[in-house]
Design an enzyme around this catalytic site. Structure first.
Site, PDB file in Angstrom:
ATOM      1  N   HIS A 285      14.487 -29.886  47.623  1.00  0.00           N
ATOM      2  CA  HIS A 285      14.742 -30.994  47.149  1.00  0.00           C
ATOM      3  C   HIS A 285      13.451 -31.544  46.941  1.00  0.00           C
ATOM      4  O   HIS A 285      12.613 -31.149  46.274  1.00  0.00           O
ATOM      5  CB  HIS A 285      15.821 -31.914  48.146  1.00  0.00           C
ATOM      6  CG  HIS A 285      16.358 -32.999  47.665  1.00  0.00           C
ATOM      7  ND1 HIS A 285      16.297 -33.662  46.125  1.00  0.00           N
ATOM      8  CD2 HIS A 285      16.900 -34.134  48.240  1.00  0.00           C
ATOM      9  CE1 HIS A 285      16.591 -34.712  46.110  1.00  0.00           C
ATOM     10  NE2 HIS A 285      17.235 -35.288  47.328  1.00  0.00           N
ATOM     11  N   HIS A 324      17.204 -26.901  38.124  1.00  0.00           N
ATOM     12  CA  HIS A 324      17.757 -28.255  38.408  1.00  0.00           C
ATOM     13  C   HIS A 324      19.407 -28.182  38.657  1.00  0.00           C
ATOM     14  O   HIS A 324      19.873 -27.301  37.477  1.00  0.00           O
ATOM     15  CB  HIS A 324      17.514 -29.358  37.381  1.00  0.00           C
ATOM     16  CG  HIS A 324      17.625 -30.612  38.580  1.00  0.00           C
ATOM     17  ND1 HIS A 324      18.952 -31.181  38.382  1.00  0.00           N
ATOM     18  CD2 HIS A 324      16.725 -31.274  39.077  1.00  0.00           C
ATOM     19  CE1 HIS A 324      18.913 -32.223  39.100  1.00  0.00           C
ATOM     20  NE2 HIS A 324      17.251 -32.401  39.411  1.00  0.00           N
ATOM     21  N   ASP A 380       9.204 -32.198  39.910  1.00  0.00           N
ATOM     22  CA  ASP A 380       8.509 -31.875  41.034  1.00  0.00           C
ATOM     23  C   ASP A 380       7.333 -31.026  40.599  1.00  0.00           C
ATOM     24  O   ASP A 380       6.276 -30.720  41.105  1.00  0.00           O
ATOM     25  CB  ASP A 380       8.996 -31.114  42.348  1.00  0.00           C
ATOM     26  CG  ASP A 380       9.813 -32.092  43.016  1.00  0.00           C
ATOM     27  OD1 ASP A 380       9.161 -33.258  42.957  1.00  0.00           O
ATOM     28  OD2 ASP A 380      10.818 -31.818  43.476  1.00  0.00           O
TER      29      ASP A 380
HETATM   30  N1  ACO Z   1      13.053 -19.785  40.294  1.00  0.00           N
HETATM   31  C1  ACO Z   1      13.637 -18.435  39.834  1.00  0.00           C
HETATM   32  N2  ACO Z   1      14.915 -18.400  39.761  1.00  0.00           N
HETATM   33  C2  ACO Z   1      15.637 -19.407  39.975  1.00  0.00           C
HETATM   34  C3  ACO Z   1      14.952 -20.863  40.317  1.00  0.00           C
HETATM   35  C4  ACO Z   1      13.470 -20.810  40.241  1.00  0.00           C
HETATM   36  N3  ACO Z   1      13.080 -21.741  40.773  1.00  0.00           N
HETATM   37  N4  ACO Z   1      16.243 -21.718  40.385  1.00  0.00           N
HETATM   38  C5  ACO Z   1      17.179 -21.047  40.302  1.00  0.00           C
HETATM   39  N5  ACO Z   1      16.941 -19.599  39.709  1.00  0.00           N
HETATM   40  C6  ACO Z   1      17.967 -18.640  39.434  1.00  0.00           C
HETATM   41  C7  ACO Z   1      18.959 -18.363  40.776  1.00  0.00           C
HETATM   42  O1  ACO Z   1      18.228 -17.425  41.334  1.00  0.00           O
HETATM   43  C8  ACO Z   1      20.136 -17.893  40.104  1.00  0.00           C
HETATM   44  O2  ACO Z   1      20.078 -16.895  39.720  1.00  0.00           O
HETATM   45  P1  ACO Z   1      21.246 -15.590  39.376  1.00  0.00           P
HETATM   46  O3  ACO Z   1      22.396 -16.421  38.553  1.00  0.00           O
HETATM   47  O4  ACO Z   1      20.681 -14.456  38.938  1.00  0.00           O
HETATM   48  O5  ACO Z   1      21.721 -15.552  40.811  1.00  0.00           O
HETATM   49  C9  ACO Z   1      20.182 -19.049  38.797  1.00  0.00           C
HETATM   50  O6  ACO Z   1      18.750 -19.251  38.569  1.00  0.00           O
HETATM   51  C10 ACO Z   1      21.054 -20.530  39.053  1.00  0.00           C
HETATM   52  O7  ACO Z   1      20.283 -21.142  40.162  1.00  0.00           O
HETATM   53  P2  ACO Z   1      20.767 -21.555  41.442  1.00  0.00           P
HETATM   54  O8  ACO Z   1      20.392 -21.349  42.663  1.00  0.00           O
HETATM   55  O9  ACO Z   1      22.429 -21.158  41.583  1.00  0.00           O
HETATM   56  O10 ACO Z   1      21.165 -22.983  40.917  1.00  0.00           O
HETATM   57  P3  ACO Z   1      21.507 -24.324  41.904  1.00  0.00           P
HETATM   58  O11 ACO Z   1      22.007 -25.403  40.922  1.00  0.00           O
HETATM   59  O12 ACO Z   1      22.159 -24.075  43.081  1.00  0.00           O
HETATM   60  O13 ACO Z   1      19.727 -24.737  42.480  1.00  0.00           O
HETATM   61  C11 ACO Z   1      17.871 -25.723  42.530  1.00  0.00           C
HETATM   62  C12 ACO Z   1      19.024 -25.612  41.844  1.00  0.00           C
HETATM   63  C13 ACO Z   1      18.066 -25.749  44.061  1.00  0.00           C
HETATM   64  C14 ACO Z   1      16.853 -26.882  42.168  1.00  0.00           C
HETATM   65  C15 ACO Z   1      17.137 -24.065  42.077  1.00  0.00           C
HETATM   66  O14 ACO Z   1      16.992 -24.283  40.878  1.00  0.00           O
HETATM   67  C16 ACO Z   1      15.683 -24.075  42.849  1.00  0.00           C
HETATM   68  O15 ACO Z   1      15.702 -23.748  44.234  1.00  0.00           O
HETATM   69  N6  ACO Z   1      14.679 -24.460  42.397  1.00  0.00           N
HETATM   70  C17 ACO Z   1      13.178 -24.286  43.079  1.00  0.00           C
HETATM   71  C18 ACO Z   1      12.916 -25.723  44.012  1.00  0.00           C
HETATM   72  C19 ACO Z   1      12.940 -27.006  43.306  1.00  0.00           C
HETATM   73  O16 ACO Z   1      12.047 -27.020  42.445  1.00  0.00           O
HETATM   74  N7  ACO Z   1      13.513 -27.842  43.840  1.00  0.00           N
HETATM   75  C20 ACO Z   1      13.385 -29.223  43.158  1.00  0.00           C
HETATM   76  C21 ACO Z   1      14.535 -29.776  42.231  1.00  0.00           C
HETATM   77  S1  ACO Z   1      14.588 -31.213  41.881  1.00  0.00           S
HETATM   78  C22 ACO Z   1      14.577 -32.259  43.028  1.00  0.00           C
HETATM   79  O17 ACO Z   1      15.452 -32.056  44.055  1.00  0.00           O
HETATM   80  C23 ACO Z   1      14.078 -33.470  42.945  1.00  0.00           C
END
Ligand code: ACO
Length: 446
Positions: A285, A324, A380
Site C-alpha cells: 500500500h 493496482h 507510488d
Molecule cells: N509486478 C509484477 N507482477 C504483478 C505486480 C507487480 N507489481 N502486481 C501484480 N502482478 C501480477 C500478479 O502476480 C498476478 O499475476 P498472476 O495472475 O500470474 O498470478 C496479477 O498481476 C494480478 O495481481 P494481483 O496481486 O492479483 O492483484 P491485486 O489487485 O491483488 O494487487 C497490488 C494489487 C497489491 C497493488 C499489486 O499490483 C502489487 O503488489 N503491486 C506492487 C506494490 C505496489 O505498487 N503497491 C501500491 C499500490 S497503490 C497504493 O496502494 C497507494
C-alpha cells in the site's frame, strides 16, 4: 456510476420482455427458485441468507477474500473508474483540483462535500493552522524512540497517543467534537511527521510557523536550521501541495477500510487513524513508494533493467509501483506526478534514477506480461523520485502519504458513523478446522 436502466429490453429474436431489477437464482440442491432485488448493479449479501437447504441451515453467504467484489458501503466521497483511469473527489476531477485547488481547500471539499466559500476557507485554514502545535509531552515520548526508528512506527504510536491527550474525542456522535478532532488531526500530522524526522537526525524540533501555508510550514518544520524565518522554495512548496491533493483520498483502499473497520467499534478518531496509518505502512500500500526507490537503487543502471524485468516475469520479485486493484489503466495521479517531477528536477537537478524508472515503464508498457495483466504505473512509481530530490530520506516517503490521506480517512470515518446502515464491521468465515474433539493430556499426545 450506473446508467439508467431501460424499462424494457429487446431480445435477440426481436421479442420484447419487461426487464425487472431482480436476479433469479435457482438452488440446484433443492430446486427452489429465489428472486433477489438488484440495486445499483448490486445484490444485498444478506438476501442470500434465505437460500437454505433446510430450516436449520444458516443460509448462503458469499465468499470474498480480500473484498475483490464486495461493496462495503454507499459513499459520496470519491469516484474511481479504474478502466478509464478516472479519479474524482466529490465530482471534481483530480486533474482540475491538482491544477486549481490547494490541499487544504481539497481537504475541506472531501470532508464537507462542497468547495468552501471564501470565508469558509479562511475559517478552515485558520483552525487547522492553529492546531499544529503538539503537547510538549508528546515530544518526550518521541525522544524515547531509538535514533533509527522508522518514522512510520513513530507516527502510528504518536497518533494513537494523541487520544490520551484528548479524551473528549470519544464523543464521536457530537458534531462539534468531531470537527475539533478533525482540526487537530489534519493540523498535527505534519508536526508529528517533521518531529519524527528531526528525531532521526538528532536535530532539535522546529516549531510550526503559522504564517506559512500547510505545505510551507511542513517544509519549515523539516528543514529549518539557524535562520530566523524559514522561507520555503515556492516551487517545492507548490509541488508538495499538489502531491498532497493527489493523495487526499482514494475510496475503499486498505487504509480507508482499516479506518472504517476500526472506527465502526466507535473508538475515538485518533486510535482509528493510527490503525489506518498502520495499514498504509505496508509495502503493498503506501509503503510501496519506499520500496520503489529501493528497487531502482538495486537495479542500479539502465543496462540492468531487462534482467530485472526478466526476474519480475519469472515471479521472483515484483515491479514495485506497478499494478493496482482498481486501476487497469494508467493511474491518473501518476500522469500528474510526472509533470510535478519535471518542475522539481528543474530546481533540484534531475534524479539519476529517473532514467531507470522510465526504462522500466517503457519495457513494461510494451511487454505482454504487463499488458495482459493490465499493470500500469501507480501513484507510488514516481513519487519517491520527487521526494528523494526534495531531500527526504526513503523512510519518510510513506509518511508523506499519510499526512494528506488523513483528510480522506476522516471523511470516510465520518460517512461511516453517520450512515444508518453501518454497524460494527464483522465479517463471517467458512470454518474449515477440526470437529469437536476431546482434550488430550500432555502424556497422551503423539
Ligand atoms: N509486478 C509484477 N507482477 C504483478 C505486480 C507487480 N507489481 N502486481 C501484480 N502482478 C501480477 C500478479 O502476480 C498476478 O499475476 P498472476 O495472475 O500470474 O498470478 C496479477 O498481476 C494480478 O495481481 P494481483 O496481486 O492479483 O492483484 P491485486 O489487485 O491483488 O494487487 C497490488 C494489487 C497489491 C497493488 C499489486 O499490483 C502489487 O503488489 N503491486 C506492487 C506494490 C505496489 O505498487 N503497491 C501500491 C499500490 S497503490 C497504493 O496502494 C497507494
Amino acid at each position: 456510476m450506473n446508467p439508467t436502466k431501460p424499462e424494457t429490453q429487446v431480445e435477440a429474436e426481436g421479442t420484447t420482455r419487461m426487464s425487472r431489477d431482480t436476479l433469479s437464482v435457482t438452488d440446484n440442491r433443492t430446486g427452489k427458485a429465489y428472486e433477489i432485488p438488484i440495486q445499483h448493479d448490486t445484490i444485498h449479501a444478506t438476501d442470500l441468507r434465505q437460500i437454505k437447504v433446510n430450516a436449520d441451515d444458516f443460509g448462503m453467504m458469499s465468499y470474498d477474500p480480500a473484498f475483490n467484489n464486495t461493496a462495503l458501503c454507499q459513499s459520496k466521497i470519491t469516484y474511481i473508474d479504474g478502466d478509464k483511469g478516472i479519479l474524482r473527489y466529490r465530482g471534481y476531477s483530480i486533474e482540475e483540483l491538482a491544477e486549481k485547488s490547494t490541499y487544504l481547500e481539497t481537504a475541506y471539499l472531501i470532508l464537507n462535500g462542497e468547495l468552501p466559500t471564501k470565508s469558509q476557507l479562511e475559517e478552515w485554514i485558520y483552525h487547522v493552522t492553529h492546531h499544529t502545535f503538539i503537547h510538549e509531552s508528546v515530544k518526550k515520548f518521541l525522544d524515547g524512540f531509538h535514533y533509527d526508528a522508522h518514522p512510520m512506527g513513530m507516527m502510528i504510536s504518536a497518533i494513537a497517543a494523541l487520544s490520551t491527550f484528548y479524551p473528549e474525542a470519544k464523543d464521536i456522535f457530537n458534531k462539534e467534537s468531531r470537527l475539533r478532532q478533525t482540526y487537530r488531526l489534519i493540523g498535527k500530522m505534519p508536526t508529528l511527521a517533521a518531529f519524527s524526522y528531526r528525531h532521526s537526525l538528532g536535530m532539535p524540533f522546529a516549531y510550526p510557523d503559522n504564517d506559512l501555508s500547510y505545505a510551507g510550514n511542513f517544509l519549515n518544520m523539516l528543514f529549518k536550521t539557524s535562520e530566523l524565518k524559514y522561507r520555503p522554495n515556492p516551487t517545492l512548496e507548490h509541488a508538495l501541495d499538489v502531491l498532497f491533493i493527489l493523495h487526499a483520498d482514494h475510496e475503499q483502499n486498505c487504509s480507508a477500510n482499516a479506518m472504517r473497520c476500526v472506527g465502526s467499534s466507535h473508538v475515538d478518531p485518533f486510535s482509528a487513524t493510527a490503525a489506518a496509518t498502520a495499514a498504509l505502512y505496508g509495502p503493498l500500500h503506501g509503503g510501496a513508494n519506499e520500496e520503489v526507490l529501493r528497487m531502482l537503487l538495486e537495479i542500479g543502471s539502465l543496462s540492468n533493467v531487462p534482467a530485472f524485468i526478466k526476474r519480475v516475469k519469472a515471479g521472483e520479485t515484483k515491479l514495485m509501483g506497478f499494478g493496482h486493484r482498481i486501476y487497469k489503466n494508467y493511474d491518473p495521479r501518476a500522469r500528474i506526478i510526472k509533470r510535478v517531477a519535471d518542475g522539481v528536477f528543474e530546481i533540484m537537478g534531475r534524479n539519476p534514477l529517473l532514467n531507470i524508472a522510465l526504462e522500466c515503464e517503457r519495457i513494461a508498457l510494451e511487454d505482454d506480461y504487463f499488458v495482459k495483466r493490465k499493470l500500469y504505473p501507480n501513484v507510488d512509481f514516481y513519487t519517491g523520485l520527487i521526494y528523494q530530490s526534495m531531500g527526504f530520506p526513503v523512510t519518510m516517503f510513506p509518511v508523506l502519504f499519510a499526512i494528506p490521506r488523513t483528510s480522506g480517512w476522516i471523511a470516510q470515518w465520518q460517512e461511516m458513523l453517520l450512515d444508518p446502515e453501518q454497524k460494527i464491521a464483522r465479517p463471517r468465515q467458512i470454518y474449515m478446522g477440526s470437529e469437536l474433539r476431546p482434550y488430550a493430556s500432555i502424556g497422551q499426545r503423539g
